[in-house]
Structures are given as structure tokens and as C-alpha cells.
Design a protein around this motif. Structure first.
Motif, PDB file in Angstrom:
ATOM      1  N   ILE A 162       0.700  -0.604   0.270  1.00  0.00           N
ATOM      2  CA  ILE A 162      -0.139  -0.153   0.118  1.00  0.00           C
ATOM      3  C   ILE A 162       0.926   1.693  -0.164  1.00  0.00           C
ATOM      4  CG2 ILE A 162      -1.848   0.736   1.700  1.00  0.00           C
ATOM      5  CD1 ILE A 162      -3.138  -1.454  -0.103  1.00  0.00           C
ATOM      6  N   ARG A 163       2.239   1.401   0.418  1.00  0.00           N
ATOM      7  CA  ARG A 163       2.876   2.651   1.105  1.00  0.00           C
ATOM      8  C   ARG A 163       3.329   2.400  -0.753  1.00  0.00           C
ATOM      9  NH1 ARG A 163       6.856   2.200   6.300  1.00  0.00           N
ATOM     10  NH2 ARG A 163       6.671   4.151   5.274  1.00  0.00           N
ATOM     11  N   ARG A 164       3.656   1.389  -1.261  1.00  0.00           N
ATOM     12  CA  ARG A 164       4.861   1.634  -2.264  1.00  0.00           C
ATOM     13  C   ARG A 164       3.561   2.105  -3.707  1.00  0.00           C
ATOM     14  NH1 ARG A 164       8.202   3.085  -5.433  1.00  0.00           N
ATOM     15  NH2 ARG A 164       8.901   1.609  -7.083  1.00  0.00           N
ATOM     16  N   ILE A 165       2.268   1.466  -3.093  1.00  0.00           N
ATOM     17  CA  ILE A 165       1.121   1.863  -4.159  1.00  0.00           C
ATOM     18  C   ILE A 165       0.669   3.802  -4.025  1.00  0.00           C
ATOM     19  CG2 ILE A 165      -1.435   2.299  -4.753  1.00  0.00           C
ATOM     20  CD1 ILE A 165      -1.410  -1.318  -4.241  1.00  0.00           C
ATOM     21  N   ALA A 166       0.844   4.374  -2.968  1.00  0.00           N
ATOM     22  CA  ALA A 166       0.600   5.786  -2.246  1.00  0.00           C
ATOM     23  C   ALA A 166       1.927   6.436  -3.304  1.00  0.00           C
ATOM     24  CB  ALA A 166       0.610   5.496  -1.341  1.00  0.00           C
ATOM     25  N   GLU A 167       3.288   5.759  -3.343  1.00  0.00           N
ATOM     26  CA  GLU A 167       4.526   6.332  -3.748  1.00  0.00           C
ATOM     27  C   GLU A 167       3.947   6.946  -4.873  1.00  0.00           C
ATOM     28  OE1 GLU A 167       7.667   3.911  -2.329  1.00  0.00           O
ATOM     29  OE2 GLU A 167       7.793   5.389  -0.468  1.00  0.00           O
ATOM     30  N   LEU A 168       4.228   5.764  -5.492  1.00  0.00           N
ATOM     31  CA  LEU A 168       3.204   5.587  -7.238  1.00  0.00           C
ATOM     32  C   LEU A 168       2.117   6.409  -7.599  1.00  0.00           C
ATOM     33  CD1 LEU A 168       4.399   1.668  -7.696  1.00  0.00           C
ATOM     34  CD2 LEU A 168       5.687   3.908  -8.756  1.00  0.00           C
ATOM     35  N   SER A 169       1.413   6.912  -6.749  1.00  0.00           N
ATOM     36  CA  SER A 169       0.172   7.213  -7.042  1.00  0.00           C
ATOM     37  C   SER A 169       0.422   9.439  -7.222  1.00  0.00           C
ATOM     38  CB  SER A 169      -1.010   6.837  -6.226  1.00  0.00           C
ATOM     39  OG  SER A 169      -1.370   5.541  -6.561  1.00  0.00           O
ATOM     40  N   ALA A 170       1.441   9.592  -5.928  1.00  0.00           N
ATOM     41  CA  ALA A 170       2.002  10.758  -5.978  1.00  0.00           C
ATOM     42  C   ALA A 170       3.017  11.145  -6.588  1.00  0.00           C
ATOM     43  CB  ALA A 170       2.261  10.782  -4.272  1.00  0.00           C
ATOM     44  N   ASP A 171       4.269  10.416  -6.895  1.00  0.00           N
ATOM     45  CA  ASP A 171       5.386  10.769  -7.490  1.00  0.00           C
ATOM     46  C   ASP A 171       5.220  11.494  -9.053  1.00  0.00           C
ATOM     47  OD1 ASP A 171       5.550   8.129  -9.309  1.00  0.00           O
ATOM     48  OD2 ASP A 171       7.277   8.065  -8.783  1.00  0.00           O
ATOM     49  N   GLY A 172       3.533  11.012  -9.980  1.00  0.00           N
ATOM     50  CA  GLY A 172       3.364  11.411 -11.307  1.00  0.00           C
ATOM     51  C   GLY A 172       3.274   9.439 -12.658  1.00  0.00           C
ATOM     52  N   THR A 173       3.950   8.958 -11.832  1.00  0.00           N
ATOM     53  CA  THR A 173       4.028   8.094 -12.470  1.00  0.00           C
ATOM     54  C   THR A 173       2.712   7.457 -13.325  1.00  0.00           C
ATOM     55  OG1 THR A 173       6.168   6.411 -11.446  1.00  0.00           O
ATOM     56  CG2 THR A 173       4.749   5.158 -12.721  1.00  0.00           C
ATOM     57  N   LEU A 174       1.901   7.984 -12.972  1.00  0.00           N
ATOM     58  CA  LEU A 174       0.175   7.166 -13.394  1.00  0.00           C
ATOM     59  C   LEU A 174       0.077   8.145 -14.462  1.00  0.00           C
ATOM     60  CD1 LEU A 174      -1.279   5.651 -10.720  1.00  0.00           C
ATOM     61  CD2 LEU A 174      -0.106   4.611 -11.710  1.00  0.00           C
ATOM     62  N   GLY A 175       0.242   9.487 -14.123  1.00  0.00           N
ATOM     63  CA  GLY A 175      -0.223  11.013 -15.162  1.00  0.00           C
ATOM     64  C   GLY A 175      -1.549  11.530 -13.586  1.00  0.00           C
ATOM     65  N   THR A 176      -1.870  12.279 -14.429  1.00  0.00           N
ATOM     66  CA  THR A 176      -3.079  12.458 -13.544  1.00  0.00           C
ATOM     67  C   THR A 176      -3.416  11.779 -13.150  1.00  0.00           C
ATOM     68  OG1 THR A 176      -2.574  14.463 -14.775  1.00  0.00           O
ATOM     69  CG2 THR A 176      -4.692  14.247 -13.094  1.00  0.00           C
ATOM     70  N   ILE A 177      -4.174  11.164 -12.105  1.00  0.00           N
ATOM     71  CA  ILE A 177      -5.476  10.058 -11.484  1.00  0.00           C
ATOM     72  C   ILE A 177      -6.323  10.927 -11.439  1.00  0.00           C
ATOM     73  CG2 ILE A 177      -5.429   9.340  -9.611  1.00  0.00           C
ATOM     74  CD1 ILE A 177      -3.178   9.242  -8.273  1.00  0.00           C
ATOM     75  N   GLY A 178      -7.238  10.584 -12.366  1.00  0.00           N
ATOM     76  CA  GLY A 178      -8.601  10.482 -12.919  1.00  0.00           C
ATOM     77  C   GLY A 178     -10.113   9.470 -11.729  1.00  0.00           C
ATOM     78  N   GLN A 179      -9.689   8.263 -11.411  1.00  0.00           N
ATOM     79  CA  GLN A 179     -10.197   7.556 -11.012  1.00  0.00           C
ATOM     80  C   GLN A 179      -9.485   6.469  -9.811  1.00  0.00           C
ATOM     81  OE1 GLN A 179     -12.744   5.082 -14.121  1.00  0.00           O
ATOM     82  NE2 GLN A 179     -14.234   6.504 -13.403  1.00  0.00           N
ATOM     83  N   VAL A 180      -9.813   6.496  -8.886  1.00  0.00           N
ATOM     84  CA  VAL A 180      -9.644   5.107  -7.748  1.00  0.00           C
ATOM     85  C   VAL A 180     -11.303   4.339  -8.026  1.00  0.00           C
ATOM     86  CG1 VAL A 180      -9.386   4.735  -5.058  1.00  0.00           C
ATOM     87  CG2 VAL A 180      -8.145   6.757  -6.682  1.00  0.00           C
ATOM     88  N   ARG A 181     -11.278   2.921  -7.504  1.00  0.00           N
ATOM     89  CA  ARG A 181     -11.980   2.431  -7.215  1.00  0.00           C
ATOM     90  C   ARG A 181     -11.795   1.508  -5.835  1.00  0.00           C
ATOM     91  NH1 ARG A 181     -14.254  -2.844  -8.235  1.00  0.00           N
ATOM     92  NH2 ARG A 181     -12.252  -2.960  -8.895  1.00  0.00           N
ATOM     93  N   ALA A 182     -12.432   0.943  -4.952  1.00  0.00           N
ATOM     94  CA  ALA A 182     -12.042  -0.190  -4.203  1.00  0.00           C
ATOM     95  C   ALA A 182     -13.725  -0.342  -3.786  1.00  0.00           C
ATOM     96  CB  ALA A 182     -11.105   1.002  -2.777  1.00  0.00           C
ATOM     97  N   GLN A 183     -13.396  -1.672  -3.083  1.00  0.00           N
ATOM     98  CA  GLN A 183     -14.540  -2.105  -2.663  1.00  0.00           C
ATOM     99  C   GLN A 183     -14.400  -3.572  -1.418  1.00  0.00           C
ATOM    100  OE1 GLN A 183     -17.513  -3.314  -5.789  1.00  0.00           O
ATOM    101  NE2 GLN A 183     -16.594  -5.454  -5.729  1.00  0.00           N
ATOM    102  N   LEU A 184     -14.929  -4.261  -0.583  1.00  0.00           N
ATOM    103  CA  LEU A 184     -14.565  -4.822   0.114  1.00  0.00           C
ATOM    104  C   LEU A 184     -15.811  -5.471   1.223  1.00  0.00           C
ATOM    105  CD1 LEU A 184     -12.158  -5.849   1.716  1.00  0.00           C
ATOM    106  CD2 LEU A 184     -12.764  -3.993   3.245  1.00  0.00           C
ATOM    107  N   GLY A 185     -15.525  -6.671   1.311  1.00  0.00           N
ATOM    108  CA  GLY A 185     -17.327  -7.053   1.860  1.00  0.00           C
ATOM    109  C   GLY A 185     -17.246  -8.408   2.009  1.00  0.00           C
TER     110      GLY A 185
END
Length: 329
Positions: free
Chosen positions: A138-161
């Protein structure tokens, strides 16, 4: 914390309550060097003794008050149902103890703000045990999301149950703080907040049990950046338990169960990478390491488990539950 000879002394943990989550925590505690289970407290002396014998605790207390008063405990992990957190954490603060409190921190925003203010006024370490935040993947995902690697983030999806057993009272009894959002929905909500921050709008829908607790729901959140997050939670259906972060130049997909992943995929530049950061035990070890590091450094708050984010997310929870028509908590 070191001895005169320079040897690092262990962080001495007390575990308050002896349920399933406490067992998982204690199992991982044994895997973290420089930390030990010093004592356990239960409302049942027999339960406390059994837990201490099973997990190597040196002292068993037959009440929560006795545990909080134990002078040989540095920090207490509060593992009671969230309906008790305000009472139990405040008791620990009054005894001068640092606290790691299981999520959800409290039943409502006002109580969360009260506990945070109390910890800060007393200069005591305090954090919500949102172990997902400390997971290396999760920490690595947050880093990649913040450092521009994904470009401009448009969507996040998450579900749990999951399908909650009828015999598990904490999932269904309002008096025990039952709430699908507080129990499992807090994970996708926290994931969205970790990637996108505070939303500018929240629109939620869902269904309630005959006792008025939310058992199945979802929410769409929009952000000043133009991004949109879609989250869902349930205790009455088999969710796919996945998450994703989509940008205009890359995509991250997290397999089930996304809140404690051992790997994820990262698509970029027409290639697909599989990333896997090592996870210790069941994953609780990493939040234990973080709390121990903070205590050794004399910190009263964790940058990895930030209190301001905990309070902000509790505000989002309150907004969602109000929209669902859940009675005041």
C-alpha cells in the motif's frame, strides 16, 4: 529507549481485550524485534491468563483498569469494539499511556476529535490502528500515485465485503457499534483518501438492517482535481475485494483482499509490471514497527498513521451514515 550500555530495550506492549483481532495482533507482535507483549487485560481473569499463556505475556490482568495502571507497560493496543473506544482510550490516557487504538477510532466525529485533542494536550502518543496504511505494498502504491508515474489520476475504485455470520454479535448489534461502514467500509474510504485526499462532495446510498445499521452501501466522491472515487462495502454479499488507481498514463490494480496485499500490478508504457513488497506475518507487524519507531524517537504522532487524516475520514464516515439515514451514534 536504550540501556546505559547502549543496548536497545524492548517496547513493552499491553493488549486490552482478548478477541480475534487481539490474537492476530499478538501473533505479529512476536515477529517484531525490540517489542514484547508485557501484559494483557480482560474483563475475565481467566481469558486474560489464557491469552497471556498463549502469546507469551508476562502478566495477566483481570480488568482493563489494571492493565492501564501497569507501570511496566509503555503502550496499549486497544482491541475492544469501537463502541467502547472512547471510554477505553480515555482510561489509558488518564493512566499516562501511549495508545494504538483499533479502527474505527470512534463511533462519531465528535468523539474522535475529543480523543485526539486529549492525546495532544497530554503529550501522549496516539494513533488509529489502520494497518493497511503500514502495509509495504500500500505504501508503494501511494508513492507511485504521488510521484506522477500514473500521470494525472482520474479514478480510484475500491470495494470490500463479506457475508457476516449471524452469530457474530458485533456485526449486527447497534449497542456494540455494528456498522458495515465502520467495520469494513473504512478500508476503501481510507484507500481513496490516501490517494486523492479530501473530497469536495460525497454521494452515498445503501441499505439498513431491521435494527437500523448499514449493511450494504456505496459512495461516489469527487475531488477538486477532477478525480472521482467509487467505493463499496458490504456484510451481506461476497465482494470482489479489489482496488484500482487509474491515471492518464498508467494503471495500478490491487487483487483481493486489497487492504492487505502481498502484490499488485502496474501498467505503464505498454508494459505490465508485477510488484511485490515483502509483508511480515499477517501484516500487523508493520504498524507495530511504526509505533515503536515513534516511541523511540519521542514522537507523539505518526506521519504514517496521521491523526488529522483519521479525523478527516471520520468526518466522511459521518457524512455517509447521515445520508444513509443511520441514527445518531
Amino acid at each position: 529507549m536504550t540501556t546505559d550500555s547502549g543496548t536497545r530495550t524492548p517496547i513493552r506492549w499491553g493488549v486490552l481485550a482478548t478477541g480475534r483481532i487481539a490474537e492476530s495482533f499478538a501473533s505479529d507482535l512476536a515477529l517484531v524485534d525490540g517489542n514484547e507483549l508485557a501484559a494483557v487485560g480482560s474483563r475475565s481473569p481467566e481469558a486474560a491468563r489464557t491469552f497471556a499463556e498463549r502469546f507469551g505475556g508476562s502478566r495477566a490482568h483481570g480488568s482493563y483498569e489494571e492493565l492501564a495502571a501497569d507501570p511496566d507497560v509503555d503502550v496499549i493496543y486497544v482491541a475492544t469494539p469501537h463502541s467502547r473506544h472512547l471510554e477505553d482510550v480515555m482510561m489509558c490516557f488518564e493512566a499516562g499511556k501511549a495508545v494504538l487504538c483499533e479502527k474505527a477510532l470512534t463511533m462519531n466525529l465528535a468523539d474522535a476529535e475529543k480523543l485526539v485533542a486529549e492525546a495532544r494536550s497530554r503529550g501522549l502518543f496516539f494513533a488509529e490502528a489502520m494497518w493497511m496504511r503500514a502495509n509495504p505494498n500500500i505504501r508503494r502504491i501511494a508513492e507511485l500515485s504521488a510521484d506522477g508515474t500514473l500521470g494525472t489520476i482520474g479514478q480510484v475504485r475500491a470495494q470490500l465485503g463479506f457475508v457476516g455470520p449471524a452469530a457474530t454479535a458485533r456485526l449486527w448489534d447497534p449497542m456494540l457499534g455494528a456498522s458495515g461502514l465502520l467495520d469494513v467500509g473504512i478500508y476503501p474510504l481510507t484507500f481513496a483518501h490516501l490517494i486523492l485526499g479530501e473530497p469536495v462532495s460525497i454521494t452515498a446510498g445503501g441499505t439498513l438492517s431491521d435494527q437500523g445499521i448499514d449493511v450494504n452501501g456505496g459512495a461516489t466522491m469527487t475531488y477538486a482535481s477532477g478525480a472521482v472515487a467509487s467505493i463499496a462495502w458490504t456484510q451481506v454479499a461476497h465482494s470482489d475485494n479489489r482496488a484500482s488507481v487509474a491515471g492518464d498514463v498508467g494503471l495500478i490494480e490491487v487483487p483481493a483482499r486489497f487492504h492487505h496485499p502481498t502484490m499488485f500490478t502496474h501498467w505503464h508504457d505498454d508494459q505490465l509490471d508485477t510488484i511485490s513488497e515483502p509483508v511480515t506475518g499477517r501484516g500487523y507487524a508493520h504498524e507495530i514497527e511504526e509505533v515503536a519507531a515513534c516511541l523511540r524517537a519521542g514522537k507523539t504522532e505518526s506521519a504514517l498513521l496521521p491523526l488529522d487524516d483519521t479525523v478527516a475520514i471520520m468526518g466522511q464516515i459521518e457524512t455517509i451514515l447521515d445520508q444513509l439515514g443511520v441514527a445518531a451514534r
